[in-house]
Write a protein that holds these residues in place. Structure first.
Motif, PDB file in Angstrom:
ATOM      1  N   ASP A  78      37.724  15.698  86.161  1.00 47.21           N
ATOM      2  CA  ASP A  78      36.623  15.768  85.202  1.00 47.21           C
ATOM      3  C   ASP A  78      37.137  15.952  83.770  1.00 47.21           C
ATOM      4  OD1 ASP A  78      33.693  16.153  84.599  1.00 47.21           O
ATOM      5  OD2 ASP A  78      34.524  18.043  83.840  1.00 47.21           O
ATOM      6  N   THR A  79      38.041  16.896  83.598  1.00 46.45           N
ATOM      7  CA  THR A  79      38.557  17.137  82.244  1.00 46.45           C
ATOM      8  C   THR A  79      39.404  15.959  81.774  1.00 46.45           C
ATOM      9  OG1 THR A  79      38.476  19.519  82.596  1.00 46.45           O
ATOM     10  CG2 THR A  79      39.864  18.755  80.804  1.00 46.45           C
ATOM     11  N   LEU A  80      40.181  15.370  82.683  1.00 46.63           N
ATOM     12  CA  LEU A  80      41.000  14.212  82.295  1.00 46.63           C
ATOM     13  C   LEU A  80      40.104  13.053  81.846  1.00 46.63           C
ATOM     14  CD1 LEU A  80      43.602  14.532  85.161  1.00 46.63           C
ATOM     15  CD2 LEU A  80      44.117  14.722  82.716  1.00 46.63           C
ATOM     16  N   GLU A  81      38.990  12.874  82.534  1.00 49.01           N
ATOM     17  CA  GLU A  81      38.055  11.817  82.120  1.00 49.01           C
ATOM     18  C   GLU A  81      37.496  12.102  80.734  1.00 49.01           C
ATOM     19  OE1 GLU A  81      36.366  10.312  86.465  1.00 49.01           O
ATOM     20  OE2 GLU A  81      35.278  11.879  85.366  1.00 49.01           O
ATOM     21  N   ARG A  82      37.227  13.370  80.473  1.00 50.60           N
ATOM     22  CA  ARG A  82      36.698  13.711  79.144  1.00 50.60           C
ATOM     23  C   ARG A  82      37.747  13.467  78.060  1.00 50.60           C
ATOM     24  NH1 ARG A  82      31.689  16.886  79.898  1.00 50.60           N
ATOM     25  NH2 ARG A  82      31.553  17.168  82.140  1.00 50.60           N
ATOM     26  N   ARG A  83      38.998  13.694  78.387  1.00 52.77           N
ATOM     27  CA  ARG A  83      40.059  13.401  77.412  1.00 52.77           C
ATOM     28  C   ARG A  83      40.064  11.916  77.055  1.00 52.77           C
ATOM     29  NH1 ARG A  83      43.346  17.749  76.775  1.00 52.77           N
ATOM     30  NH2 ARG A  83      43.236  19.310  78.423  1.00 52.77           N
ATOM     31  N   ASN A 176      50.244  18.818  69.084  1.00 51.10           N
ATOM     32  CA  ASN A 176      49.182  18.718  70.080  1.00 51.10           C
ATOM     33  C   ASN A 176      49.653  17.925  71.287  1.00 51.10           C
ATOM     34  OD1 ASN A 176      48.917  15.937  69.587  1.00 51.10           O
ATOM     35  ND2 ASN A 176      47.403  16.275  67.997  1.00 51.10           N
ATOM     36  N   LEU A 177      48.818  17.926  72.307  1.00 50.15           N
ATOM     37  CA  LEU A 177      49.099  17.185  73.540  1.00 50.15           C
ATOM     38  C   LEU A 177      47.888  16.293  73.803  1.00 50.15           C
ATOM     39  CD1 LEU A 177      50.510  20.208  75.576  1.00 50.15           C
ATOM     40  CD2 LEU A 177      51.848  18.309  74.633  1.00 50.15           C
ATOM     41  N   THR A 178      47.766  15.261  72.991  1.00 50.24           N
ATOM     42  CA  THR A 178      46.586  14.401  73.079  1.00 50.24           C
ATOM     43  C   THR A 178      46.836  13.195  73.967  1.00 50.24           C
ATOM     44  OG1 THR A 178      47.398  13.354  71.081  1.00 50.24           O
ATOM     45  CG2 THR A 178      45.638  14.965  70.807  1.00 50.24           C
ATOM     46  N   PHE A 179      47.990  13.184  74.620  1.00 48.48           N
ATOM     47  CA  PHE A 179      48.369  12.023  75.440  1.00 48.48           C
ATOM     48  C   PHE A 179      48.640  12.517  76.853  1.00 48.48           C
ATOM     49  CE2 PHE A 179      51.600  13.913  72.848  1.00 48.48           C
ATOM     50  CZ  PHE A 179      52.576  14.269  73.753  1.00 48.48           C
ATOM     51  N   PHE A 180      48.941  11.582  77.742  1.00 57.95           N
ATOM     52  CA  PHE A 180      49.097  11.942  79.153  1.00 57.95           C
ATOM     53  C   PHE A 180      50.555  11.841  79.568  1.00 57.95           C
ATOM     54  CE2 PHE A 180      44.850  10.243  78.415  1.00 57.95           C
ATOM     55  CZ  PHE A 180      44.082  11.300  78.863  1.00 57.95           C
ATOM     56  N   PHE A 181      50.950  12.708  80.503  1.00 56.41           N
ATOM     57  CA  PHE A 181      52.344  12.752  80.948  1.00 56.41           C
ATOM     58  C   PHE A 181      52.525  11.967  82.244  1.00 56.41           C
ATOM     59  CE2 PHE A 181      52.184  16.106  77.951  1.00 56.41           C
ATOM     60  CZ  PHE A 181      53.459  16.200  77.431  1.00 56.41           C
TER      61      PHE A 181
ATOM     62  N   VAL B 224      34.584  15.914  70.372  1.00 56.01           N
ATOM     63  CA  VAL B 224      34.448  16.814  71.525  1.00 56.01           C
ATOM     64  C   VAL B 224      32.978  17.135  71.776  1.00 56.01           C
ATOM     65  CG1 VAL B 224      34.863  18.970  70.262  1.00 56.01           C
ATOM     66  CG2 VAL B 224      35.336  18.871  72.678  1.00 56.01           C
ATOM     67  N   ASP B 225      32.197  17.187  70.706  1.00 63.13           N
ATOM     68  CA  ASP B 225      30.767  17.416  70.910  1.00 63.13           C
ATOM     69  C   ASP B 225      30.120  16.241  71.642  1.00 63.13           C
ATOM     70  OD1 ASP B 225      30.648  19.973  69.870  1.00 63.13           O
ATOM     71  OD2 ASP B 225      30.310  19.292  67.820  1.00 63.13           O
ATOM     72  N   LEU B 226      30.577  15.033  71.336  1.00 69.27           N
ATOM     73  CA  LEU B 226      30.042  13.846  72.026  1.00 69.27           C
ATOM     74  C   LEU B 226      30.388  13.874  73.510  1.00 69.27           C
ATOM     75  CD1 LEU B 226      30.898  11.035  69.443  1.00 69.27           C
ATOM     76  CD2 LEU B 226      28.607  11.689  70.212  1.00 69.27           C
ATOM     77  N   VAL B 227      31.621  14.281  73.789  1.00 67.42           N
ATOM     78  CA  VAL B 227      32.106  14.254  75.165  1.00 67.42           C
ATOM     79  C   VAL B 227      31.589  15.455  75.958  1.00 67.42           C
ATOM     80  CG1 VAL B 227      34.231  14.557  76.503  1.00 67.42           C
ATOM     81  CG2 VAL B 227      34.131  12.858  74.679  1.00 67.42           C
ATOM     82  N   GLY B 228      31.534  16.604  75.288  1.00 67.13           N
ATOM     83  CA  GLY B 228      30.996  17.788  75.940  1.00 67.13           C
ATOM     84  C   GLY B 228      31.993  18.495  76.825  1.00 67.13           C
ATOM     85  N   ILE B 229      32.402  19.691  76.422  1.00 67.57           N
ATOM     86  CA  ILE B 229      33.246  20.508  77.300  1.00 67.57           C
ATOM     87  C   ILE B 229      32.661  21.898  77.427  1.00 67.57           C
ATOM     88  CG2 ILE B 229      35.419  19.312  76.867  1.00 67.57           C
ATOM     89  CD1 ILE B 229      36.047  21.756  74.931  1.00 67.57           C
ATOM     90  N   GLY B 230      31.462  22.098  76.870  1.00 63.47           N
ATOM     91  CA  GLY B 230      30.837  23.419  76.952  1.00 63.47           C
ATOM     92  C   GLY B 230      30.622  23.787  78.403  1.00 63.47           C
ATOM     93  N   PRO B 231      30.636  25.087  78.682  1.00 62.71           N
ATOM     94  CA  PRO B 231      30.505  25.530  80.076  1.00 62.71           C
ATOM     95  C   PRO B 231      29.227  25.041  80.741  1.00 62.71           C
ATOM     96  CG  PRO B 231      31.262  27.304  78.694  1.00 62.71           C
ATOM     97  CD  PRO B 231      30.896  26.190  77.768  1.00 62.71           C
ATOM     98  N   SER B 232      28.202  24.743  79.976  1.00 62.40           N
ATOM     99  CA  SER B 232      27.020  24.189  80.618  1.00 62.40           C
ATOM    100  C   SER B 232      26.991  22.676  80.499  1.00 62.40           C
ATOM    101  CB  SER B 232      25.756  24.804  80.035  1.00 62.40           C
ATOM    102  OG  SER B 232      25.737  26.183  80.325  1.00 62.40           O
ATOM    103  N   GLY B 362      44.176  25.547  71.785  1.00 67.00           N
ATOM    104  CA  GLY B 362      45.596  25.266  71.981  1.00 67.00           C
ATOM    105  C   GLY B 362      45.882  23.784  71.808  1.00 67.00           C
ATOM    106  N   PRO B 363      47.159  23.423  71.939  1.00 66.99           N
ATOM    107  CA  PRO B 363      47.558  22.040  71.664  1.00 66.99           C
ATOM    108  C   PRO B 363      46.918  21.021  72.604  1.00 66.99           C
ATOM    109  CG  PRO B 363      49.417  23.331  72.471  1.00 66.99           C
ATOM    110  CD  PRO B 363      48.298  24.290  72.235  1.00 66.99           C
ATOM    111  N   ALA B 364      46.549  21.455  73.808  1.00 64.93           N
ATOM    112  CA  ALA B 364      45.872  20.528  74.715  1.00 64.93           C
ATOM    113  C   ALA B 364      44.359  20.713  74.678  1.00 64.93           C
ATOM    114  CB  ALA B 364      46.388  20.704  76.146  1.00 64.93           C
ATOM    115  N   GLY B 365      43.883  21.589  73.825  1.00 62.00           N
ATOM    116  CA  GLY B 365      42.450  21.857  73.758  1.00 62.00           C
ATOM    117  C   GLY B 365      41.712  20.744  73.036  1.00 62.00           C
ATOM    118  N   LEU B 366      40.651  20.265  73.643  1.00 59.88           N
ATOM    119  CA  LEU B 366      39.955  19.108  73.072  1.00 59.88           C
ATOM    120  C   LEU B 366      39.360  19.424  71.704  1.00 59.88           C
ATOM    121  CD1 LEU B 366      40.001  18.467  76.261  1.00 59.88           C
ATOM    122  CD2 LEU B 366      38.171  16.883  75.720  1.00 59.88           C
ATOM    123  N   THR B 367      39.137  20.701  71.434  1.00 61.13           N
ATOM    124  CA  THR B 367      38.592  21.073  70.132  1.00 61.13           C
ATOM    125  C   THR B 367      39.697  21.281  69.100  1.00 61.13           C
ATOM    126  OG1 THR B 367      36.743  22.149  71.240  1.00 61.13           O
ATOM    127  CG2 THR B 367      37.121  22.729  68.941  1.00 61.13           C
TER     128      THR B 367
END
Ligand code: FES
Ligand SMILES: [Fe+2]
Lengths: 181, 455
Positions: A78-83, A176-181, B224-232, B362-367
């Motif tokens: 799910d999170t990977l799809e959002r990325r 940042n880590l905006t890419f995939f490994f 990130v707002d478009l994609v949505g990662i909020g807990p709900s 963090g660096p992998a955080g979508l925000t």
């Protein structure tokens, strides 16, 4: 005879798995992110621990723990799809304009095959990666490390069911880590 | 004290009254060297969390300014912070990130230090030093003051600095929003294992001002707002209090601390958040209810990002964390981020938060990824000879600050800007730089502790 058949199957499987990993890298480097997502099992776990400098004898504390600690990545599909969706919004500034990325994959080793090399259903494969990222003008990152993947045979194709990424850095040298490994 | 006239920074490079700040303070190597001395050796800095060193002999290597320090617990259970540099020839005495040890033995010539900092071992003490070296003079360099506040450890190199609580002033109530348990019990938070550390190519003040209350940069986070990662499932956070309460920016001019906050209407319960699973939503529902009961009217206040001067950022609510912007030269910052959870929350709640935190920050955080891109290139594009001639604009809301702000019977400590209707203001940012300029100009804490001079 049986031995030779097994050796051949082993060779074939190694090539097959290598080809799969190269194909995967190709999709990522060609920015075919949605096709890349199709290579991931629905229950995939994607984990990249952080690393600490610890004493010899305390090396079990070197890596942050999956499912318990803060990690660089510890997520599912799910999170990977959002990325991927985020990159495709066109307003994800950290990847807009898109980075130029090259995945070099090597040292491919089959660590485990079940139930057998003749009928492989699940394999564990370890490899090395060197990821080159260049973006905007001169911004350049080089990330090197190991991956350990679980691959699962689904309808005659490999799917990635698990990926552990071990980056050979402690303080992350990239912003940042905006890419995939 | 009213700072009158032009000093180099106050009213000069930092002209808060006009809302203009020179780019030099971000990109000049010479000013950077000066701020290491004038800001980072005099202010209180965040070092770590007690829960990282629970047992005697436990240590965690941290940083203050550019320098490495060791946070450790000695055999008598006392907490110390030492400069991580041998008194003999300067070798870093501890190159591990954390662990447990009876002594720190220097790898170079073998001087060893107990966990209380005392020099306890000197090779060839009798032969080479003829037993004459006064070992009591060569313990590890210790910070001048240390304070443990609700589990968080703070330190300063300046013996003349006010105590930590005085340094905090009334901002304490907002720091508490990050450190108290979700149900309002004092303290009650712990850090998750693993401190994120990464480098950003920008001056440390870019992230510091962003967390001070850059309420203007929503466009940064559009993706990130478009994609949505909020807990709900939508947006990037899960805070319906935004829709029904007042949105405030609060700062403390004499201290240099500032934060955002939301105030809910009287009689209105805190809207439910985290509708992700029955266990998680029930936990937060119960906590919010108890928090309102326990704290009364103050329970109507919920936190938003803030900055404790100079380089500690607070994310008191979603995702709950503390970040330190370690300066690494004028053009680089090393971020360290600690994540907090209620110590006695059920495992399912901690796990849910952990996953949300790392997909947000963090660096992998979508925000956070998009913030860093902006800080990186804002800094890079400000270094040029022509660019440096043109100050940045900080004019939003100039002159609209309110003292003694009150809403539906609740007075809010600090100088407040209600941005519910105006959407944004830069008054918290001006506050941060006003204090920064004071630190750069002032020669002593006598000048900086302005509140002591009030009649
Ligand atoms: S530098 Fe540490 S003993 Fe010489
Ligand atoms: Fe942001």
């Amino acid at each position: 005879m049986a031995d030779q058949r097994e050796a051949m199957a082993q060779l074939f499987l190694e090539r097959d798995v290598e080809n799969f990993l190269y194909h995967e890298a190709e999709l990522l480097d060609e920015r075919r992110y949605e096709e890349w997502l199709d290579l991931l099992a629905d229950d995939v776990r994607y984990w990249m621990p952080m690393r600490r400098n610890v004493k010899l004898g305390e090396l079990e504390r070197e890596f942050t723990r999956e499912g318990q600690d803060v990690n660089w990545f510890d997520e599912g599909k799910d999170t990977l799809e959002r990325r991927v969706q985020q990159i495709l919004t066109g307003v994800h500034w950290a990847e807009e304009p898109l980075s130029r990325i090259c995945h070099m994959i090597s040292n491919v080793q089959l660590l485990a095959v079940t139930p057998s090399v003749l009928e492989p259903a699940d394999v564990t494969v370890k490899s090395r990666f060197l990821i080159y990222r260049n973006r905007v003008e001169t911004e350049t990152d080089i990330l090197v490390g190991k991956r350990e993947d679980g691959l699962r045979r689904v309808d005659g194709h490999w799917k990635i069911s698990r990926r552990k990424v071990v980056l050979d850095q402690s303080v992350l040298l990239s912003k940042n880590l905006t890419f995939f490994f | 004290m009213a700072i009158a006239g032009k000093r180099r920074y106050t009213g000069g490079l930092v002209d808060v009254a006009a809302g203009q700040i020179s780019r030099e303070i971000f990109v000049s190597d010479e000013i950077y060297a000066e701020e290491l001395e004038r800001v980072f050796t005099r202010a209180w800095l965040f070092v770590g969390h007690e829960s990282q060193i629970p047992k005697p002999g436990d240590y965690f290597v941290s940083g203050m300014g550019e320098e490495s320090v060791i946070l450790c617990r000695d055999r008598e259970d006392r907490v110390h912070v030492f400069l991580n540099s041998c008194r003999h020839r300067g070798m870093k005495v501890c190159r591990y990130d954390e662990g447990n040890t009876p002594v720190f033995t220097c790898p170079y010539h073998g001087w060893s230090y107990a966990t209380d900092g005392k020099l306890v071992g000197v090779p060839y003490f009798r032969e080479a030093y003829h037993s004459k070296l006064d070992r009591s003079q060569f313990g590890l360099v210790e910070v001048a003051q240390l304070e443990i506040y609700k589990g968080t450890v703070w330190a300063t190199w300046d013996p003349s600095a006010p105590s930590f609580l005085e340094y905090l002033g009334e901002f304490r109530r907002y720091l508490d929003l990050a450190l108290d348990a979700w149900d309002g019990r004092e303290g009650g938070t712990e850090v998750l294992g693993g401190v994120q550390k990464w480098l950003i190519p920008c001056n440390w003040k870019f992230p510091a001002e962003n967390f001070s209350g850059d309420s203007y940069h929503n466009i940064s986070h559009r993706s990130v707002d478009l994609v949505g990662i909020g807990p709900s499932g939508s947006g990037r956070r899960d805070m319906r209090e935004r829709l029904i309460g007042r949105r405030l920016q609060i700062c403390f001019p004499d201290r240099g601390h500032q934060t955002g906050a939301y105030v809910l209407p009287n009689e209105e319960p805190t809207p439910p958040a985290y509708q992700h699973s029955p266990v998680v939503s029930e936990y937060f529902r119960r906590c919010e209810e108890q928090r309102r009961e326990r704290l009364g009217a103050w329970g109507r206040v919920t936190g938003a990002p803030g900055e404790l001067f100079p380089n500690t950022a607070l994310h008191p609510r979603q995702p709950r964390s503390i970040a330190v912007w370690h300066p690494r030269g004028a053009h680089r910052t090393e971020v360290w981020r600690w994540y907090l959870v209620d110590a006695d929350a059920p495992p399912e709640v901690k796990d849910f938060l952990r996953q949300y935190y790392i997909r947000y920050s963090g660096p992998a955080g979508l925000t956070e990824q998009d913030d860093m891109e902006n800080w990186n290139y804002a800094h890079a594009a400000s270094r040029g000879t022509i660019a440096r001639r043109h100050p940045y604009s900080y004019e939003q809301g100039l002159g609209f600050e309110v003292e003694n702000y009150e809403w539906e019977g609740l007075r809010i400590p600090g100088t407040v800007m209600d941005v519910t209707d105006s959407k944004s203001s830069e008054h918290n940012l001006r506050n941060f730089y006003r204090r920064w300029a004071q630190f750069m100009d002032a020669n002593s804490w006598d000048e900086l502790a302005t509140w002591r001079r009030r009649p």
